[in-house]
Each structure stands twice: as structure tokens, then as C-alpha cells.
Design a protein around this motif. Structure first.
Motif, PDB file in Angstrom:
ATOM      1  N   PRO A 114      61.604  19.017  19.408  1.00 54.46           N
ATOM      2  CA  PRO A 114      61.121  18.640  20.740  1.00 54.46           C
ATOM      3  C   PRO A 114      61.967  17.569  21.423  1.00 54.46           C
ATOM      4  CG  PRO A 114      59.793  17.568  19.070  1.00 54.46           C
ATOM      5  CD  PRO A 114      60.746  18.463  18.337  1.00 54.46           C
ATOM      6  N   VAL A 167      53.858  29.146  22.487  1.00 51.17           N
ATOM      7  CA  VAL A 167      54.343  27.761  22.443  1.00 51.17           C
ATOM      8  C   VAL A 167      53.609  26.963  21.370  1.00 51.17           C
ATOM      9  CG1 VAL A 167      54.646  25.639  23.774  1.00 51.17           C
ATOM     10  CG2 VAL A 167      55.045  27.851  24.859  1.00 51.17           C
ATOM     11  N   ALA A 168      52.343  27.238  21.149  1.00 46.50           N
ATOM     12  CA  ALA A 168      51.595  26.521  20.101  1.00 46.50           C
ATOM     13  C   ALA A 168      52.210  26.772  18.735  1.00 46.50           C
ATOM     14  CB  ALA A 168      50.132  26.956  20.117  1.00 46.50           C
ATOM     15  N   ARG A 170      54.540  12.781  18.332  1.00 45.51           N
ATOM     16  CA  ARG A 170      54.698  12.860  19.786  1.00 45.51           C
ATOM     17  C   ARG A 170      55.711  11.847  20.263  1.00 45.51           C
ATOM     18  NH1 ARG A 170      50.753  15.843  22.182  1.00 45.51           N
ATOM     19  NH2 ARG A 170      51.034  14.835  24.180  1.00 45.51           N
ATOM     20  N   GLY A 218      55.409  24.705  18.433  1.00 44.33           N
ATOM     21  CA  GLY A 218      55.126  23.298  18.185  1.00 44.33           C
ATOM     22  C   GLY A 218      54.604  23.022  16.795  1.00 44.33           C
ATOM     23  N   THR A 251      55.419  21.191  26.760  1.00 44.68           N
ATOM     24  CA  THR A 251      54.651  22.415  26.504  1.00 44.68           C
ATOM     25  C   THR A 251      54.596  23.284  27.755  1.00 44.68           C
ATOM     26  OG1 THR A 251      53.302  21.331  24.811  1.00 44.68           O
ATOM     27  CG2 THR A 251      52.396  23.305  25.836  1.00 44.68           C
ATOM     28  N   SER A 252      54.311  22.666  28.911  1.00 45.64           N
ATOM     29  CA  SER A 252      54.269  23.413  30.167  1.00 45.64           C
ATOM     30  C   SER A 252      55.616  24.022  30.492  1.00 45.64           C
ATOM     31  CB  SER A 252      53.822  22.497  31.309  1.00 45.64           C
ATOM     32  OG  SER A 252      52.510  22.019  31.103  1.00 45.64           O
ATOM     33  N   TRP A 305      56.807  15.966  21.450  1.00 47.65           N
ATOM     34  CA  TRP A 305      55.938  16.967  22.057  1.00 47.65           C
ATOM     35  C   TRP A 305      55.051  16.295  23.090  1.00 47.65           C
ATOM     36  CZ3 TRP A 305      56.963  21.815  22.026  1.00 47.65           C
ATOM     37  CH2 TRP A 305      57.670  22.365  20.954  1.00 47.65           C
ATOM     38  N   SER A 306      54.958  16.910  24.262  1.00 48.86           N
ATOM     39  CA  SER A 306      54.191  16.355  25.369  1.00 48.86           C
ATOM     40  C   SER A 306      53.629  17.502  26.194  1.00 48.86           C
ATOM     41  CB  SER A 306      55.082  15.480  26.255  1.00 48.86           C
ATOM     42  OG  SER A 306      56.097  16.280  26.862  1.00 48.86           O
ATOM     43  N   THR A 307      52.696  17.178  27.071  1.00 48.04           N
ATOM     44  CA  THR A 307      52.154  18.185  27.981  1.00 48.04           C
ATOM     45  C   THR A 307      53.263  18.758  28.855  1.00 48.04           C
ATOM     46  OG1 THR A 307      50.019  17.060  28.023  1.00 48.04           O
ATOM     47  CG2 THR A 307      50.477  18.587  29.819  1.00 48.04           C
ATOM     48  N   THR A 310      55.879  19.663  35.479  1.00 48.55           N
ATOM     49  CA  THR A 310      56.960  19.542  34.503  1.00 48.55           C
ATOM     50  C   THR A 310      58.292  19.635  35.224  1.00 48.55           C
ATOM     51  OG1 THR A 310      57.797  20.360  32.378  1.00 48.55           O
ATOM     52  CG2 THR A 310      57.115  22.017  33.995  1.00 48.55           C
ATOM     53  N   GLU A 315      56.172  27.036  28.324  1.00 45.97           N
ATOM     54  CA  GLU A 315      55.300  28.142  28.728  1.00 45.97           C
ATOM     55  C   GLU A 315      55.843  28.837  29.972  1.00 45.97           C
ATOM     56  OE1 GLU A 315      51.578  26.169  29.143  1.00 45.97           O
ATOM     57  OE2 GLU A 315      51.017  26.434  27.025  1.00 45.97           O
TER      58      GLU A 315
END
Length: 303
Positions: free
Chosen positions: A80, A291-292, A303, A295, A269-270, A264-266, A212, A273
Motif C-alpha cells: 500500500p 480490493v478487500a 495503516r 488488502g 481503497t477507493s 491502507w486508507s479509504t 480520492t 476500486e
């Protein structure tokens, strides 16, 4: 008692950025790990070597290349880290002396791009579809290079040119517009104009809408290295994370400056995706991206 055998150095392929130089120069050590940093300029041939031959232990990698390699079953794992990122409404360019061409007028036209699998092209085609309703197949994409992942076959609306530089496709009037990556914008793309009239604000609107910033270059590790030397991989990641934090003052508040991050962050991840959805829509990959699951393989990094 005999001494333990020496550990083989890790080969770590990184571009030259303020946030990677501390590792390369040794000012931020990788605890307990000897690293070898191969020199490659330009970087794209190194990306192809990684996904075709697993030439490095840890390697910087374009987002689209990673997604295609994962789809093809190449045994690599995403770490990440965003090494390069930014918005891409400025990346779709035209000749200044040419007609006032808007993105919505590209249907049925020819557009130059380094390869159909280039990450900048992935992001450009994504916003073209979202904002102008243009499908990838509505355009003939004229390329100057093959994609990095050998298993991938270009779709029928992609044409390979014998020209070496994308900007030359424009200057020879072989294409109506051209997609240029961040470095090329200031190099071979000097003097070219974006098709989007207010490209900077259009890019900012994209980031606000999606929460993002598009990532261009990420970081991957060979699966075999992750299994056998997990602590060493963790040490490389922690050193790079520290270098990114320590050099924050050298980056501005632009999307490109804010994109560089570790963990790893929102936002990450966005980003993955959206990139995965774009890649599937454009025929770059064959299966949706989980994506899950990506991760989960490196959750131990935190994180």
C-alpha cells in the motif's frame, strides 16, 4: 559455532523522487536488510521485466500494469504505497494550431497513447466515459509501445504505430489528440494544449466527486519474497513510509503532491476500486477487482 549464512540482498526498483532518495542514498536505512537499488531510465522497460520475468524482489509499478498482471495470474502482491499520482484531465492534448477540439468530439477519431495499458490512458478513458459518455471502443487508440503484460492482447479498436513518440503522432497529423503521462507533458508534450478548457478545476472536481486521487505508480513485491522474507518486506515498507513522511514538506498541496502516501486508507481503497472498474469497462482485465482481498494480503503492514 558457525556463522549464519549471509542473506541475499533485496533488489528494490524505485524511480528517483524526493521520497525514494533517502532509501537509495542510505539516509533512511532499511533495518536489518541489505537492499540493492537497480538504476533504470526510463522506467517502463523495468515494469515489463517485472511482470514478464519477475526481475526484481520489490518494484514500483503502474496501477494499470498491476491490475493487468494480477488478472493474468502474475505472482505479485500489492504493497500500500502510492509513489506517483495526480489528476489527468490535462493529459488529453491537442496541437495549439489545430481545430478547437473538445473531448465530446472524439467519437470516431484517432487518439495517440503510449500503450493501451498505460495508466494515464486508463484514467483518461475513465473520465471520458463518466463525463462525456465516450466508450473506449468509440475511439481508435494508436499506440507506440506494447503493454507490459505479455499475456494481454489489444482489443480491435487499438492500432500499433511505427512512431516512437506519442507527440509525433500529433505533429504528423496521424491522430487528432494524444494522451501524455505526467513526465511527457513537460517533455515531448511541451506546447500542446489540453482538450479540457479548465483542466485543473475539472481534475479537482473529479477528486472531490470520488474522494480520492488517481494513483499512477504503486509498489509490488514478488509473492515468493513476501512468503520467505516477510520481515524484510515489512522493513522496506516502513523505511519508505518514513521517507514519505519526512519529505512531506517537499510536496505541494496539489493532487500530485497529496497523492504520495503509504498505508491502507479509504482513499487508496477507493482509488483501487475505481481503477478496477475502469479497467474492466475498458477491457484491460477480465474479472472484477476484489480490493478487500488485495488488502488482506498485506494487512500486517498496518495503516
Amino acid at each position: 559455532m558457525s556463522a549464519a549464512p549471509p542473506t541475499t540482498p533485496l533488489s528494490v526498483l524505485l524511480g528517483n523522487y524526493p521520497h525514494t532518495r533517502p532509501l537509495k542514498e542510505g539516509t533512511i536505512p532499511v533495518d536489518g536488510v541489505e537492499c540493492h537499488y537497480p538504476a533504470f531510465s526510463p522506467l517502463p522497460p523495468a515494469f515489463a521485466r517485472m511482470v514478464r520475468d519477475l526481475a526484481f524482489d520489490i518494484c514500483e509499478m503502474p496501477t494499470a500494469t498491476y491490475l493487468q498482471a494480477r488478472d493474468a495470474g502474475v505472482p505479485i502482491t500489492l504493497l500500500p504505497v502510492v509513489l506517483v499520482g495526480g489528476t489527468h484531465h490535462r493529459s488529453l492534448t491537442r496541437l495549439p494550431e489545430g481545430p478547437q477540439l473538445s473531448p465530446g468530439q472524439l467519437v470516431g477519431r484517432r487518439v495517440g497513447v503510449r500503450s493501451y495499458g498505460q495508466t494515464t490512458g486508463l484514467w483518461v478513458r475513465g473520465w471520458l466515459r463518466e463525463e462525456y459518455g465516450i466508450e473506449s471502443s468509440d475511439v481508435t487508440w494508436v499506440t507506440t509501445e506494447d503493454v507490459h503484460v505479455a499475456q494481454y492482447v489489444d482489443p480491435p479498436f487499438v492500432e500499433r504505430s511505427g512512431t516512437e513518440r506519442v507527440a509525433d503522432l500529433l505533429h504528423s497529423h496521424d491522430v487528432s489528440a494524444a494522451v501524455l503521462g505526467p513526465k511527457a507533458i513537460g517533455g515531448q508534450g511541451a506546447g500542446l494544449l489540453p482538450l479540457v478548457a479548465d483542466a485543473e478545476n475539472a481534475g479537482l472536481a473529479w477528486t472531490q466527486r470520488h474522494g480520492t486521487i488517481p494513483a499512477n505508480h504503486l509498489l509490488v513485491v514478488r509473492d515468493g519474497v513476501l512468503r520467505s522474507r516477510r520481515e524484510a518486506v515489512h522493513a522496506v515498507y516502513e523505511a519508505l513510509k518514513k521517507a514519505i513522511a519526512d519529505t512531506a514538506g517537499e510536496r505541494d498541496d496539489s493532487p500530485a503532491g497529496r497523492a504520495v502516501a503509504a498505508g491502507w486508507s479509504t482513499s487508496l481503497t477507493s482509488c483501487l476500486e475505481i481503477a478496477g472498474r475502469y479497467a474492466l469497462e475498458q477491457g484491460l482485465i477480465t474479472q472484477p477487482v476484489d480490493v478487500a482481498a488485495i488488502g488482506a494480503k498485506t494487512a500486517f503492514l498496518g495503516r
